[in-house]
Design a protein around this motif. Structure first.
Motif, PDB file in Angstrom:
ATOM      1  N   ASN A 138       0.800  -1.228   0.000  1.00 23.22           N
ATOM      2  CA  ASN A 138       0.000   0.000   0.000  1.00 23.22           C
ATOM      3  C   ASN A 138       0.831   1.275   0.000  1.00 23.22           C
ATOM      4  O   ASN A 138       0.280   2.359  -0.231  1.00 23.22           O
ATOM      5  N   ASN A 139       2.129   1.176   0.251  1.00 22.36           N
ATOM      6  CA  ASN A 139       2.941   2.387   0.344  1.00 22.36           C
ATOM      7  C   ASN A 139       4.056   2.506  -0.697  1.00 22.36           C
ATOM      8  O   ASN A 139       4.515   3.614  -0.972  1.00 22.36           O
ATOM      9  N   PHE A 142       3.763   0.524  -7.258  1.00 24.25           N
ATOM     10  CA  PHE A 142       3.201   1.448  -8.248  1.00 24.25           C
ATOM     11  C   PHE A 142       1.957   0.799  -8.853  1.00 24.25           C
ATOM     12  O   PHE A 142       2.026   0.090  -9.854  1.00 24.25           O
ATOM     13  N   ILE A 143       0.797   1.049  -8.211  1.00 20.09           N
ATOM     14  CA  ILE A 143      -0.469   0.457  -8.636  1.00 20.09           C
ATOM     15  C   ILE A 143      -1.488   1.584  -8.812  1.00 20.09           C
ATOM     16  O   ILE A 143      -1.590   2.475  -7.965  1.00 20.09           O
ATOM     17  N   PRO A 144      -2.252   1.578  -9.908  1.00 16.93           N
ATOM     18  CA  PRO A 144      -3.274   2.618 -10.112  1.00 16.93           C
ATOM     19  C   PRO A 144      -4.212   2.723  -8.911  1.00 16.93           C
ATOM     20  O   PRO A 144      -4.588   1.700  -8.316  1.00 16.93           O
ATOM     21  N   LYS A 145      -4.568   3.950  -8.546  1.00 17.11           N
ATOM     22  CA  LYS A 145      -5.364   4.173  -7.341  1.00 17.11           C
ATOM     23  C   LYS A 145      -6.696   3.431  -7.359  1.00 17.11           C
ATOM     24  O   LYS A 145      -7.165   2.957  -6.322  1.00 17.11           O
ATOM     25  N   ASP A 146      -7.310   3.331  -8.544  1.00 16.81           N
ATOM     26  CA  ASP A 146      -8.613   2.673  -8.610  1.00 16.81           C
ATOM     27  C   ASP A 146      -8.522   1.146  -8.488  1.00 16.81           C
ATOM     28  O   ASP A 146      -9.551   0.472  -8.444  1.00 16.81           O
ATOM     29  N   ARG A 147      -7.283   0.607  -8.401  1.00 16.84           N
ATOM     30  CA  ARG A 147      -7.110  -0.845  -8.272  1.00 16.84           C
ATOM     31  C   ARG A 147      -6.452  -1.239  -6.948  1.00 16.84           C
ATOM     32  O   ARG A 147      -6.114  -2.407  -6.744  1.00 16.84           O
ATOM     33  N   ILE A 148      -6.315  -0.275  -6.029  1.00 12.78           N
ATOM     34  CA  ILE A 148      -5.688  -0.566  -4.737  1.00 12.78           C
ATOM     35  C   ILE A 148      -6.511  -1.572  -3.939  1.00 12.78           C
ATOM     36  O   ILE A 148      -5.976  -2.540  -3.368  1.00 12.78           O
ATOM     37  N   SER A 151      -6.244  -4.925  -5.418  1.00 13.15           N
ATOM     38  CA  SER A 151      -4.907  -5.463  -5.167  1.00 13.15           C
ATOM     39  C   SER A 151      -4.793  -6.062  -3.772  1.00 13.15           C
ATOM     40  O   SER A 151      -4.136  -7.090  -3.575  1.00 13.15           O
ATOM     41  N   ASN A 152      -5.444  -5.438  -2.794  1.00 17.26           N
ATOM     42  CA  ASN A 152      -5.415  -5.972  -1.428  1.00 17.26           C
ATOM     43  C   ASN A 152      -6.185  -7.292  -1.324  1.00 17.26           C
ATOM     44  O   ASN A 152      -5.778  -8.194  -0.589  1.00 17.26           O
TER      45      ASN A 152
END
Length: 535
Positions: A138-139, A142-148, A151-152
């Motif tokens: 999470n920190n 480099f992952i697009p914000k709409d896929r955070i 991703s989790n």
């Protein structure tokens, strides 16, 4: 006088009987290796077909972005897998040693101790993943914000899948140590078919397909874990009851052996998942997709050599345990050569026609995929005979210096890649660096193993390295000419691919094997042809 005669005669007969017995065992073991290898190759062909199809469809369904996320997020978990990889190696080694001594009590102690150790490993990985792993994802990824959020979810399902894999290691190791390759093959085929079923489900699922894909992969892990446990409990006495009781001395011995294997595994992890994370930090998820595809192709190719080595490696350890070093040395040399030839059979054609094959296979080929694929395949070719050398060195138990040197070399990949990327080099330079490091690592492996097992280094280079080099040289002449001179068309590309594979086979027979090995191959082919004719 009669007693003197007997004293001189009986030892001669005794040595002769021991030699005949050893040769008989060798013939039986060779047949077992051949039988197991055939089973594993049938398995491999099924896995390859399923994997090629599922990779293509999954990339199409998820898209380049989500496919890259799945590969790199899974990579965060598998960075922690060095603990599991190391203990899997240790479990396999100790089981093979006890089986080589025909010590049933010893086998039971090894399995029980391995179970306890893998429970501890699972707990450690869970804690590290849920603390360091979640924080890093999470920190620093480099992952697009709409896929955070997605991703989790992927991360949590991947942790679940991986923990189940950890718990299955003692069972997998037991199946391989007992050389029950038919079961190993059937279970992995079931796993491949379940993953094929996931692809068809993704086509009809309307929710977030990335989350659904990772969830379904976790379900497959649960099913396979249950199957492994059920089979082993039914067929092997040491697996029929779970016990937290373990041999404290063996526990320390296995951890002591694994401590250096863990150290060595860190080098491998830094190359695979560590570099994937660095690529993500510099270039984003699209490059992770390209790397993921190249690694997928590489894994399929490496199934050729893995299937052979899975059948071969237990015999190397068992020969060492039985103190039959002559057959062990012969097996190591032949294993190294055959591993190289099997990988070359696919690597050479694939390297020549990478662009054509990727275009036919994928609807969308991400940027850098072609160059990544070629470099990864060449690296695997150079690394193709690492397995028998590593198993042989592990059998001796003397792995401290061996693992330290290899790990230091492996670790160099990550900082060197970081420096190159900081200086503005393209992402595929990471593979140029690793190709160079792998060549150095192989030279060291040969030097160390030959010294440990009293194998002539010059003899090894003459019998193995020079023959492998000659096979590649002769195999490349005609395909290179066709690739450069024949006008481009789909037919010419397919012809070049097939010609490359045929030239590898011809070169192996001409310069790759000695007369004894060549005669054995011809004898085997004639026997199979005769049997087929009778049927």
């Amino acid at each position: 006088m009669s007693n003197a005669h007997d004293r001189g005669l009986f030892p001669v007969f005794e040595r002769l009987l021991l030699k005949i017995s050893s040769m008989t065992d060798c013939i039986k073991n060779n047949k077992r290796i051949l039988h197991n290898t055939i089973l594993l190759y049938i398995r491999m062909l099924i896995l390859m077909s399923v994997s090629l199809y599922t990779s293509r469809v999954v990339l199409s369904i998820l898209g380049v972005g989500d496919y890259g996320i799945y590969n790199v997020v899974g990579g965060v978990v598998f960075v922690l897998s060095f603990l599991n990889i190391s203990m899997a190696t240790a479990t396999q080694r100790f089981l093979n040693l006890e089986l080589g001594k025909n010590n049933k009590k010893g086998v039971e102690k090894v399995f029980a101790t391995a179970q306890v150790i893998h429970i501890l490993i699972a707990v450690i990985i869970l804690v590290l993943a849920e603390t360091f792993g979640v924080w890093f994802l999470n920190n620093h990824m480099f992952i697009p914000k709409d896929r955070i959020i997605a991703s989790n979810y992927v991360f949590q399902f991947t942790i679940c899948s991986f923990l189940l894999t950890v718990m299955s290691v003692p069972y997998n190791a037991t199946i391989i140590a007992h050389e029950k390759m038919s079961a190993f093959a059937y279970i992995t085929v079931i796993e491949a078919l379940l993953k094929l079923g996931i692809v068809f489900l993704l086509l009809v699922i309307n929710s977030d397909k990335l989350i659904a894909y990772s969830f379904l992969m976790a379900i497959v892990s649960i099913i396979i874990r249950i199957i492994y446990g059920s089979y082993c409990r039914r067929h092997f006495e040491e697996c029929r009851r779970f016990s937290v009781k373990y041999d404290k001395f063996l526990f320390k011995e296995m951890l002591g052996f694994s401590s250096w294997t863990i150290f060595g595994s860190l080098g491998s992890i830094s190359h695979t998942q560590g570099v994937a994370i660095v690529l993500n930090m510099f270039f984003g998820v699209a490059v992770n997709a390209a790397q993921g595809i190249s690694m997928q192709i590489n894994n399929l190719v490496y199934q050729f050599v893995t299937s052979f080595m899975t059948a071969l490696n237990p015999q190397i350890v068992k020969y060492y345990a039985a103190k039959d070093l002559y057959f062990m040395q012969t097996l190591i040399k032949r294993g190294c050569k055959m591993g190289f030839f099997l990988v070359a059979f696919l690597v050479l054609p694939l390297c020549f026609e990478t662009q054509t094959i990727l275009s036919l296979w994928l609807k969308e080929v991400p940027e850098y995929t072609v160059i990544f694929t070629r470099l990864v395949l060449l690296t695997s070719l150079c690394n193709s005979f690492a397995s028998p050398l590593s198993v042989a060195q592990g059998a001796t138990g003397n792995i401290k210096t061996y693992q330290m040197v290899l790990t230091i070399l492996g670790w160099m990949h990550l900082p060197l890649a970081w420096v190159f990327f900081t200086l503005g080099f393209a992402p595929y330079y990471a593979m140029y660096i690793y190709l160079f490091l792998v060549i150095i690592m192989q030279m060291y492996r040969i030097y160390k193993v030959c010294n440990s097992l009293n194998i002539s280094i010059s003899g090894f280079y003459k019998d193995v390295i020079i023959k492998c080099f000659l096979v590649m040289l002769l195999s490349s002449i005609l395909p290179v000419g066709m690739h450069l001179l024949v006008p481009y068309s789909l037919f010419s590309r397919i012809l070049t691919f097939c010609m490359s594979a045929v030239m590898v086979i011809i070169s192996v027979f001409v310069v790759g094997v000695n007369n004894e090995e060549r005669n054995k191959i011809f004898k085997f082919i004639r026997s199979k042809t005769y049997i087929a004719a009778l049927n």
